[in-house]
Design a protein around this motif. Structure first.
Motif, mmCIF file in Angstrom:
data_model
loop_
_atom_site.group_PDB
_atom_site.id
_atom_site.type_symbol
_atom_site.label_atom_id
_atom_site.label_comp_id
_atom_site.label_asym_id
_atom_site.label_seq_id
_atom_site.Cartn_x
_atom_site.Cartn_y
_atom_site.Cartn_z
ATOM 1 N N ASP A 40 0.805 -1.228 0.000
ATOM 2 C CA ASP A 40 0.000 0.000 0.000
ATOM 3 C C ASP A 40 0.832 1.268 0.000
ATOM 4 O OD1 ASP A 40 -2.467 -1.267 0.005
ATOM 5 O OD2 ASP A 40 -2.602 -1.332 2.180
ATOM 6 N N PHE A 41 2.140 1.173 0.186
ATOM 7 C CA PHE A 41 2.956 2.375 0.333
ATOM 8 C C PHE A 41 3.922 2.521 -0.840
ATOM 9 C CE2 PHE A 41 6.441 4.967 1.929
ATOM 10 C CZ PHE A 41 5.720 6.049 2.410
ATOM 11 N N TYR A 42 3.797 3.643 -1.558
ATOM 12 C CA TYR A 42 4.616 3.894 -2.746
ATOM 13 C C TYR A 42 5.344 5.237 -2.668
ATOM 14 C CZ TYR A 42 1.428 0.289 -4.335
ATOM 15 O OH TYR A 42 0.696 -0.861 -4.434
ATOM 16 N N TYR A 43 5.533 5.771 -1.481
ATOM 17 C CA TYR A 43 6.068 7.131 -1.332
ATOM 18 C C TYR A 43 7.364 7.156 -0.527
ATOM 19 C CZ TYR A 43 1.405 7.979 -3.028
ATOM 20 O OH TYR A 43 0.266 7.959 -3.782
ATOM 21 N N ASP A 44 8.242 6.214 -0.802
ATOM 22 C CA ASP A 44 9.493 6.113 -0.056
ATOM 23 C C ASP A 44 10.301 7.404 -0.148
ATOM 24 O OD1 ASP A 44 10.382 2.784 0.430
ATOM 25 O OD2 ASP A 44 8.522 3.365 -0.534
ATOM 26 N N GLN A 45 10.466 7.938 -1.351
ATOM 27 C CA GLN A 45 11.290 9.137 -1.518
ATOM 28 C C GLN A 45 10.706 10.330 -0.766
ATOM 29 O OE1 GLN A 45 14.400 9.452 -2.694
ATOM 30 N NE2 GLN A 45 14.230 7.229 -2.762
ATOM 31 N N GLU A 46 9.394 10.468 -0.779
ATOM 32 C CA GLU A 46 8.760 11.572 -0.057
ATOM 33 C C GLU A 46 8.951 11.430 1.449
ATOM 34 O OE1 GLU A 46 6.732 11.294 -4.025
ATOM 35 O OE2 GLU A 46 7.483 9.866 -2.553
ATOM 36 N N LEU A 47 8.888 10.208 1.950
ATOM 37 C CA LEU A 47 9.080 10.003 3.385
ATOM 38 C C LEU A 47 10.539 10.231 3.775
ATOM 39 C CD1 LEU A 47 7.651 9.379 6.006
ATOM 40 C CD2 LEU A 47 7.929 6.936 5.528
ATOM 41 N N VAL A 48 11.460 9.824 2.933
ATOM 42 C CA VAL A 48 12.878 10.115 3.161
ATOM 43 C C VAL A 48 13.080 11.631 3.219
ATOM 44 C CG1 VAL A 48 15.176 10.038 2.095
ATOM 45 C CG2 VAL A 48 13.769 7.968 2.185
ATOM 46 N N GLN A 49 12.487 12.354 2.286
ATOM 47 C CA GLN A 49 12.599 13.817 2.262
ATOM 48 C C GLN A 49 11.988 14.446 3.509
ATOM 49 O OE1 GLN A 49 10.810 14.886 -1.467
ATOM 50 N NE2 GLN A 49 12.569 14.165 -2.658
ATOM 51 N N PHE A 50 10.904 13.869 4.000
ATOM 52 C CA PHE A 50 10.260 14.343 5.224
ATOM 53 C C PHE A 50 11.243 14.307 6.391
ATOM 54 C CE2 PHE A 50 8.066 12.971 9.135
ATOM 55 C CZ PHE A 50 7.180 14.023 9.336
ATOM 56 N N PHE A 51 11.897 13.149 6.588
ATOM 57 C CA PHE A 51 12.855 13.014 7.693
ATOM 58 C C PHE A 51 14.061 13.924 7.491
ATOM 59 C CE2 PHE A 51 10.499 9.046 8.463
ATOM 60 C CZ PHE A 51 10.255 9.209 9.820
#
Length: 173
Positions: A40-51
């Motif tokens: 269900d999760f396809y936003y790895d790069q966005e979450l990396v950018q968040f951190f």
């Protein structure tokens, strides 16, 4: 004309608390070269950018706590282990499922590890119903060890019904 919102006037907060919830990281988009329909999760790069965003720039010297309010890892969507029936829900199978998720979303977990190793940054992980297997000692120990036993990463299990990061704030999954 510049618009000033009242809630943005005092940017000198001692601590920033950010709550994320129900991201449901699973076994990855592909398993053995086949599409995994359970991911269900396809936003790895966005979450990396968040951190990265909340540990650099204007937040570099700011105390920041990211509160994961459950269902971050979706153990229920990781059936790719060689266990059957009751053993599928045992700690060995659950550790194997955790390893699959850590590998499938490696960049996310590395960004989280970098985040908690940055001064003044903390992650508090509140368990939900999809990541309940982190309640098992072996699974929780593996996850904490992944973060090098960093005291800036903690897991709140079901024995604690709520988390209060600040007076007047209550977080429950």
């Amino acid at each position: 004309m510049e618009v000033k919102l009242r809630f943005l006037k005092n940017r000198a907060a001692k601590k920033v608390c950010l709550v994320i919830s129900d991201l449901h990281l699973g076994a990855g988009y592909f398993i053995d070269g086949k599409i995994n329909n359970l991911e269900d999760f396809y936003y790895d790069q966005e979450l990396v950018q968040f951190f990265q965003f909340y540990s650099t720039g204007e937040y570099k010297n700011q105390e920041v706590e990211v509160i994961i309010n459950g269902d971050f890892i979706d153990f229920l969507a990781v059936p790719y282990v060689n266990y059957f029936d009751d053993k599928f829900w045992g700690s060995d199978a659950s550790v194997d499922k955790l390893k699959i998720v850590l590998k499938a979303h490696h960049e996310v977990f590395e960004a989280m590890k970098e985040f908690v190793c940055t001064s003044g940054k903390k992650i508090t992980y509140i368990l939900g119903n999809h990541d309940a297997e982190l309640q098992m000692k072996a699974v929780r120990d593996y996850m904490i060890q992944y973060f090098d036993s960093n005291s800036n990463f903690s897991i709140i299990g079901f024995e604690q019904s709520e988390y209060r990061p600040h007076e007047g704030v209550v977080i429950k999954h």
